[in-house]
Scaffold this active site. Structure first.
Site, mmCIF file in Angstrom:
data_model
loop_
_atom_site.group_PDB
_atom_site.id
_atom_site.type_symbol
_atom_site.label_atom_id
_atom_site.label_comp_id
_atom_site.label_asym_id
_atom_site.label_seq_id
_atom_site.Cartn_x
_atom_site.Cartn_y
_atom_site.Cartn_z
ATOM 1 N N GLU A 1 -30.091 -32.111 16.141
ATOM 2 C CA GLU A 1 -29.634 -32.333 14.722
ATOM 3 C C GLU A 1 -29.893 -31.164 13.629
ATOM 4 O O GLU A 1 -29.173 -31.024 12.925
ATOM 5 C CB GLU A 1 -30.170 -33.826 14.505
ATOM 6 C CG GLU A 1 -29.612 -34.974 15.213
ATOM 7 C CD GLU A 1 -30.506 -36.354 14.896
ATOM 8 O OE1 GLU A 1 -31.029 -36.384 13.777
ATOM 9 O OE2 GLU A 1 -29.973 -37.245 15.460
ATOM 10 N N TYR B 1 -22.767 -38.462 14.788
ATOM 11 C CA TYR B 1 -23.394 -39.984 15.314
ATOM 12 C C TYR B 1 -22.392 -40.139 16.767
ATOM 13 O O TYR B 1 -22.345 -41.455 16.830
ATOM 14 C CB TYR B 1 -22.960 -40.921 14.170
ATOM 15 C CG TYR B 1 -23.992 -40.802 13.147
ATOM 16 C CD1 TYR B 1 -25.141 -41.406 13.483
ATOM 17 C CD2 TYR B 1 -23.448 -40.813 11.738
ATOM 18 C CE1 TYR B 1 -26.187 -41.534 12.265
ATOM 19 C CE2 TYR B 1 -24.560 -40.898 10.736
ATOM 20 C CZ TYR B 1 -25.766 -41.200 11.000
ATOM 21 O OH TYR B 1 -26.665 -41.413 10.084
ATOM 22 N N ASN C 1 -28.358 -47.326 4.036
ATOM 23 C CA ASN C 1 -29.977 -47.468 4.339
ATOM 24 C C ASN C 1 -30.845 -46.198 4.050
ATOM 25 O O ASN C 1 -31.765 -45.854 4.069
ATOM 26 C CB ASN C 1 -30.456 -47.675 5.406
ATOM 27 C CG ASN C 1 -30.022 -46.830 6.626
ATOM 28 O OD1 ASN C 1 -29.402 -45.970 6.607
ATOM 29 N ND2 ASN C 1 -30.655 -47.104 8.048
ATOM 30 N N HIS D 1 -31.645 -41.180 7.216
ATOM 31 C CA HIS D 1 -31.804 -40.957 8.286
ATOM 32 C C HIS D 1 -32.897 -40.008 8.771
ATOM 33 O O HIS D 1 -33.374 -39.409 8.282
ATOM 34 C CB HIS D 1 -30.263 -40.161 8.927
ATOM 35 C CG HIS D 1 -30.523 -39.741 10.243
ATOM 36 N ND1 HIS D 1 -30.175 -40.422 11.374
ATOM 37 C CD2 HIS D 1 -30.733 -38.625 10.893
ATOM 38 C CE1 HIS D 1 -30.135 -39.991 12.659
ATOM 39 N NE2 HIS D 1 -30.681 -38.656 12.149
ATOM 40 N N PHE E 1 -20.344 -50.625 14.719
ATOM 41 C CA PHE E 1 -20.220 -49.972 13.110
ATOM 42 C C PHE E 1 -20.059 -48.807 13.126
ATOM 43 O O PHE E 1 -20.142 -48.218 12.133
ATOM 44 C CB PHE E 1 -21.781 -50.523 12.902
ATOM 45 C CG PHE E 1 -22.668 -49.808 13.822
ATOM 46 C CD1 PHE E 1 -23.156 -48.488 13.679
ATOM 47 C CD2 PHE E 1 -23.653 -50.510 14.527
ATOM 48 C CE1 PHE E 1 -24.203 -47.930 14.559
ATOM 49 C CE2 PHE E 1 -24.570 -50.077 15.358
ATOM 50 C CZ PHE E 1 -24.833 -48.762 15.337
ATOM 51 N N ARG F 1 -40.255 -41.700 11.065
ATOM 52 C CA ARG F 1 -39.829 -42.916 11.610
ATOM 53 C C ARG F 1 -40.643 -43.945 10.813
ATOM 54 O O ARG F 1 -40.224 -44.890 10.411
ATOM 55 C CB ARG F 1 -39.489 -42.986 12.820
ATOM 56 C CG ARG F 1 -38.383 -42.227 13.240
ATOM 57 C CD ARG F 1 -38.053 -42.125 14.817
ATOM 58 N NE ARG F 1 -37.315 -43.530 15.049
ATOM 59 C CZ ARG F 1 -35.919 -43.772 14.769
ATOM 60 N NH1 ARG F 1 -35.288 -42.874 14.197
ATOM 61 N NH2 ARG F 1 -35.548 -44.883 14.787
ATOM 62 N N LYS G 1 -28.934 -40.132 2.238
ATOM 63 C CA LYS G 1 -27.525 -40.544 2.878
ATOM 64 C C LYS G 1 -26.876 -40.616 1.376
ATOM 65 O O LYS G 1 -27.388 -40.732 0.312
ATOM 66 C CB LYS G 1 -27.794 -41.978 3.472
ATOM 67 C CG LYS G 1 -27.989 -41.568 4.868
ATOM 68 C CD LYS G 1 -28.004 -42.935 5.799
ATOM 69 C CE LYS G 1 -28.396 -42.858 7.035
ATOM 70 N NZ LYS G 1 -28.226 -44.007 7.860
HETATM 71 P P1 CMP Z 1 -29.412 -43.921 11.174
HETATM 72 O O1 CMP Z 1 -30.888 -43.890 11.265
HETATM 73 O O2 CMP Z 1 -28.432 -42.892 10.411
HETATM 74 O O3 CMP Z 1 -28.853 -44.211 12.654
HETATM 75 C C1 CMP Z 1 -27.518 -44.715 12.883
HETATM 76 C C2 CMP Z 1 -27.269 -45.521 11.789
HETATM 77 O O4 CMP Z 1 -26.122 -46.528 12.093
HETATM 78 C C3 CMP Z 1 -28.317 -46.273 11.264
HETATM 79 O O5 CMP Z 1 -29.288 -45.291 10.484
HETATM 80 C C4 CMP Z 1 -27.589 -47.421 10.281
HETATM 81 O O6 CMP Z 1 -27.191 -46.600 8.883
HETATM 82 C C5 CMP Z 1 -26.525 -47.551 11.074
HETATM 83 N N1 CMP Z 1 -26.358 -48.682 11.518
HETATM 84 C C6 CMP Z 1 -27.393 -49.046 12.816
HETATM 85 N N2 CMP Z 1 -27.269 -50.347 13.166
HETATM 86 C C7 CMP Z 1 -26.192 -50.951 12.202
HETATM 87 C C8 CMP Z 1 -25.731 -52.254 12.249
HETATM 88 N N3 CMP Z 1 -25.732 -53.113 13.045
HETATM 89 N N4 CMP Z 1 -24.850 -52.409 11.284
HETATM 90 C C9 CMP Z 1 -24.656 -51.479 10.674
HETATM 91 N N5 CMP Z 1 -25.002 -50.157 10.439
HETATM 92 C C10 CMP Z 1 -25.937 -50.029 11.327
#
Ligand code: CMP
Length: 139
Positions: free
Chosen positions: A128, A51, A114, A117, A59, A87, A11
């Site tokens: 995807e 997404y 984070n 993904h 969010f 994962r 990311k």
């Molecule tokens: P990802 O694995 O890319 O899939 C969905 C993304 O949404 C996740 O990683 C986070 O980056 C984001 N995400 C999921 N839950 C939250 C949350 N509670 N607040 C903010 N971002 C979130």
């Protein structure tokens, strides 16, 4: 039997911080082979489409803003049990809850920023991977 391929994205937070090489080395160390890779800056439309499953979540706007804030790197990865292994290698969504030694514990800033993904099912891994790569671009 579980599939052998999954889709990951380094990311914008991790890419901008120069963590790309370390994260790829970490994934290779976990037995993944790189089968396709791109470096790109997602458009708003691309981020919203990728997404779409989260469209109703509170969010969503913030997530798509973040994912369009800089360069990212989607990759197709291969190894046995690809989805579940990746994962567990990347760890929990929130780095505060991620296990020691996982990619997110090592490199993520927050639940949203984070670092990485990973697809959550074989079906989504196929969808995807097709989102970012033509069949001809996957080895
Ligand atoms: P990802 O694995 O890319 O899939 C969905 C993304 O949404 C996740 O990683 C986070 O980056 C984001 N995400 C999921 N839950 C939250 C949350 N509670 N607040 C903010 N971002 C979130």
């Amino acid at each position: 039997m579980a599939g052998t391929r999954t889709l990951t994205i380094i990311k914008p937070d991790a890419f901008a911080a120069g963590k790309t090489g370390k994260i790829i080395a970490h994934l290779e160390g976990a037995g993944f082979k790189l089968r396709a890779a791109r470096v790109l800056h997602l458009t708003q439309a691309q981020a919203e489409a990728f997404y779409a499953v989260h469209r109703e979540r509170p969010f969503f706007a913030s997530l798509t803003r973040f994912m369009t804030s800089g360069t990212c790197m989607p990759m197709v990865l291969e190894r046995p049990d690809a989805v579940s292994t990746l994962r567990s290698v990347i760890g929990a969504t929130d780095p505060a809850e991620a296990a020691a030694g996982t990619v997110r514990k090592l490199y993520a800033e927050s639940k949203e920023r984070n670092a990485i993904h990973a697809s959550d099912s074989d079906e989504n891994a196929d969808r995807e991977a097709a989102f970012f790569f033509a069949e001809a671009d996957r080895i």
